[in-house]
Enzyme design. Structure first.
Site, PDB file in Angstrom:
ATOM      1  N   GLY A 310       0.832  -1.203   0.000  1.00  0.00           N
ATOM      2  CA  GLY A 310       0.000   0.000   0.000  1.00  0.00           C
ATOM      3  C   GLY A 310       0.856   1.238   0.000  1.00  0.00           C
ATOM      4  N   GLY A 312       0.350   5.855  -0.064  1.00  0.00           N
ATOM      5  CA  GLY A 312      -0.587   6.962  -0.095  1.00  0.00           C
ATOM      6  C   GLY A 312      -0.017   8.182   0.578  1.00  0.00           C
ATOM      7  N   GLY A 315       2.451   7.579   3.680  1.00  0.00           N
ATOM      8  CA  GLY A 315       3.669   6.807   3.482  1.00  0.00           C
ATOM      9  C   GLY A 315       3.377   5.482   2.819  1.00  0.00           C
ATOM     10  CG  ASN A 316       5.572   4.073   0.041  1.00  0.00           C
ATOM     11  OD1 ASN A 316       4.575   4.646  -0.389  1.00  0.00           O
ATOM     12  ND2 ASN A 316       6.783   4.303  -0.431  1.00  0.00           N
ATOM     13  CB  VAL A 317       1.746  -0.146   3.961  1.00  0.00           C
ATOM     14  CG1 VAL A 317       1.539  -1.177   5.048  1.00  0.00           C
ATOM     15  CG2 VAL A 317       1.081   1.160   4.335  1.00  0.00           C
ATOM     16  CE  LYS A 331       0.194   3.703   7.497  1.00  0.00           C
ATOM     17  NZ  LYS A 331       0.027   3.834   6.037  1.00  0.00           N
ATOM     18  CG  ASP A 426      -7.982   9.729   3.730  1.00  0.00           C
ATOM     19  OD1 ASP A 426      -8.947   9.981   2.967  1.00  0.00           O
ATOM     20  OD2 ASP A 426      -6.895   9.278   3.322  1.00  0.00           O
TER      21      ASP A 426
END
Length: 624
Positions: A310, A312, A315-317, A331, A426
């Protein structure tokens, strides 16, 4: 022979099922946990009826409000904060032996704290603050070896400072401020503590054993100078010498630590703010584990793109395997250098970790270096709602309803039962995750606040995804819990349609006016046009209309007209929707009489038609 063996195995299986199903039942067939909860209800005054659905004839309390259960249907959480409850706390709470979290803060509960709480060996969070509890702090609290977070502040507790706290080896946060406790103070293990506002300990705030709110130094002796009682000039002289020596030591420590930081930065070494780092031990902050950066590098194969699940706005996961084989989601926050200092980051992360609910993603741990900030979560095997809506087989209608209710309960906890309150900012299908049983788990909550580091809800940059952002947040940057309610309404439409918010609007050539389109087909009773085609008519049409109505109530243009999440949960459970919908239609009719009134979605579409604001949807964990 084979048939006989099968018969025996079948009998054993039936016996195991029967015994496990009745393990919590008394000889009279009554669930012990139901009995205990009804005892608690019976001793409380409930002016708003928040405990009305607690039913003594029930065999399963897991559907009751303010009660959290494990997957095995054991009561693990009791949370009724800020509900104006009065009366007393029943000793029957001691029979809820699987409790891990008790949150009763901000009520009017009086009487003594029952010593039976000491039986709750699994308890890790206890918050009884801002009530009217009297009497002594029960010595039985010392039996709670797993307790990590304890708040008894702002009550009327009296008696000696509880010596039993010294036995609580896992205690990380303690607040006993604003009571009537007396000294002496024992040494206790909490890293963060608050005892101000106890006149017999802290009459002026300058007493030797009055330390206010502070992280406790590792080698600080809370019992220093208690055995001798010097007087007059001798005592003053010794105190002056002690003060001067302490200041000198502190200055030397600061200089030494500064030199250490300079040396490490010069040689480009990673810095872990870890008081026990020299022993390579894990440090617990609240209920968190601190990970070493190298440990997470290895787990994720150096944050390989193959393991990215993931990405967004935050940050990245990455999917990762810890050394013991545990599967996690890591994360890696963006702009690690810009995220506040170590203490501030720890505090914010700790507050996020204290939000514990079956419909919230549990934070397991974190990692900090001079340039990195990472958060570690359990891996969600079924991914996000967004990914499952696109996958096969299609989610059935009952599962979609259960996801909607679970996500609503998670947001309700953040808004109305969590202290302090957390606004998600969000809410969307990509941030609602699904566990092994396809139960909804709200992810990414608190991260907007963590990265903004502002007390105000007004932020310099709007965080979120177009199609989900409430109009007032997009235009002014002003967020509130009603901002999340708007996003939840859009989430309901995503569950109904099986599409992202912008997709189902564009599918009908509606451009930005998707909410007007939904209103129109609802008025024309053509809701079949809205439903995910993969459902193939396998849905309840009455329930569909009710869910659409809840979605439209949540997405009203003015925040004040949107329901609270507690009302949303009740409406999804079938209580109060008809009255709320009828009231909203009267308001809508009044607005339509004004010749100059714009439709809400026309105004909303003006704000959201800028595709450059679109933030790529982020899935916190699970397969893409």
């Amino acid at each position: 022979m084979e048939a006989k063996c099968k018969s025996v195995l079948h009998s054993l299986a039936l016996f195991w099922f029967f015994t496990s199903a009745t393990a919590l039942l008394s000889p009279k067939g009554v669930n012990f946990e139901v009995q205990a909860l009804m005892g608690i209800k019976g001793s409380l005054e409930d002016p708003h009826g928040v405990l009305d659905n607690w039913d003594g004839d029930s065999v399963d309390p897991c559907s009751w409000t303010m009660v959290t259960c494990s997957p095995e249907s054991l009561v693990t959480g009791l949370g009724t904060p800020s509900q104006n409850l009065s009366g007393t706390l029943s000793p029957s709470i001691g029979n809820l032996t699987n409790l891990q979290t008790v949150l009763l803060q901000n009520n009017n509960i009086s009487g003594p704290i029952p010593s039976e709480i000491g039986k709750l060996s699994k308890l890790h969070t206890l918050d009884l603050s801002n009530n009217f509890f009297t009497g002594q702090v029960p010595s039985s609290l010392g039996h709670l070896k797993s307790l990590q977070y304890l708040r008894l502040n702002n009550n009327s507790l009296s008696g000696a400072f509880p010596q039993s706290l010294a036995k609580m080896s896992q205690l990380a946060f303690l607040d006993l401020s604003y009571n009537n406790l007396s000294g002496p103070i024992t040494r206790f293990p909490a890293r963060t503590f608050n005892i101000v506002g106890n006149p017999l300990i802290c009459a002026t705030g300058s007493e030797q054993d009055c330390y206010g709110t502070t992280p406790m130094p590792v080698s600080f002796n809370l019992n220093s100078s208690q055995s001798t009682q010097p007087s007059g000039k001798s005592r003053s002289h010794k105190m002056a010498l002690a003060l001067g020596s302490s200041l000198a030591c502190i200055c030397l420590l600061i200089v030494g630590f500064g030199l250490l930081l300079w040396w490490r930065q010069r040689y480009n070494k990673q810095i872990f703010f870890d008081v026990n780092d020299q022993h390579h031990e894990e440090v617990c902050l609240g209920n968190l584990k601190r990970f070493h950066f190298r440990e997470l590098q290895i787990a994720t194969d150096n944050f390989s793109s193959k393991n990215m699940i993931g990405k967004g706005g935050f940050g990245n996961v990455y999917k990762g395997y810890l050394q013991d084989g545990t599967l996690v989601a890591v994360k890696r926050l963006k702009d690690g250098n810009a995220i506040g200092g170590e203490i501030q980051f720890q505090t914010e992360v700790e507050m996020i970790s204290l939000a514990v609910h079956r419909n919230l993603l549990r934070l397991w741990g974190f990692c900090m270096t001079s340039s990195e900030r990472l958060l570690v979560y359990p891996y969600m095997s079924n991914g996000s709602v967004a990914s499952r809506l696109k996958g096969k087989p299609a989610l059935d209608w009952a599962t979609r309803k259960r996801i909607a209710l679970g996500a609503a309960r998670g947001l309700l906890y953040l808004h109305e039962q969590c202290d302090p309150k957390i606004i998600h900012r969000d809410v969307k299908a990509a941030n609602i995750l699904l566990d092994d049983y396809c139960e909804a788990v709200v992810g990414d909550f608190g991260l907007a606040k963590l990265l903004d580091h502002r007390d105000s809800h007004v932020t310099t940059a709007v965080r979120g995804t177009v199609g989900h952002i409430a109009p007032e947040y997009l235009s002014t940057g002003q967020s509130s819990e009603k901002t999340d309610v708007f996003g939840f309404g859009i989430l309901l439409l995503e569950l109904i349609t099986g599409q992202r918010a912008l997709e189902f609007g564009k599918a009908a050539n509606q451009k930005g006016a998707m909410l007007d389109w939904v209103k129109k087909i609802h008025q024309e009773k053509k809701l079949d046009m809205l439903v995910d085609k993969d459902l193939k008519n396998n849905y309840d049409r009455i329930e569909l209309e009710e869910m659409v109505q809840v979605a439209l109530l949540c997405t009203q243009y003015l925040p004040g007209q949107r329901p609270k999440m507690s009302e949303v949960v009740r409406m999804l459970e079938g209580d109060g929707l008809a009255e709320r919908w009828e009231a909203s239609q009267r308001i809508e009719t009044t607005k339509c009489r004004s010749a100059h009134e714009f439709s809400s979605s026309e105004r909303y579409s003006d704000l959201t038609d800028d595709s450059s604001l679109l933030v790529q949807a982020m899935e916190l964990s699970g397969p893409r």
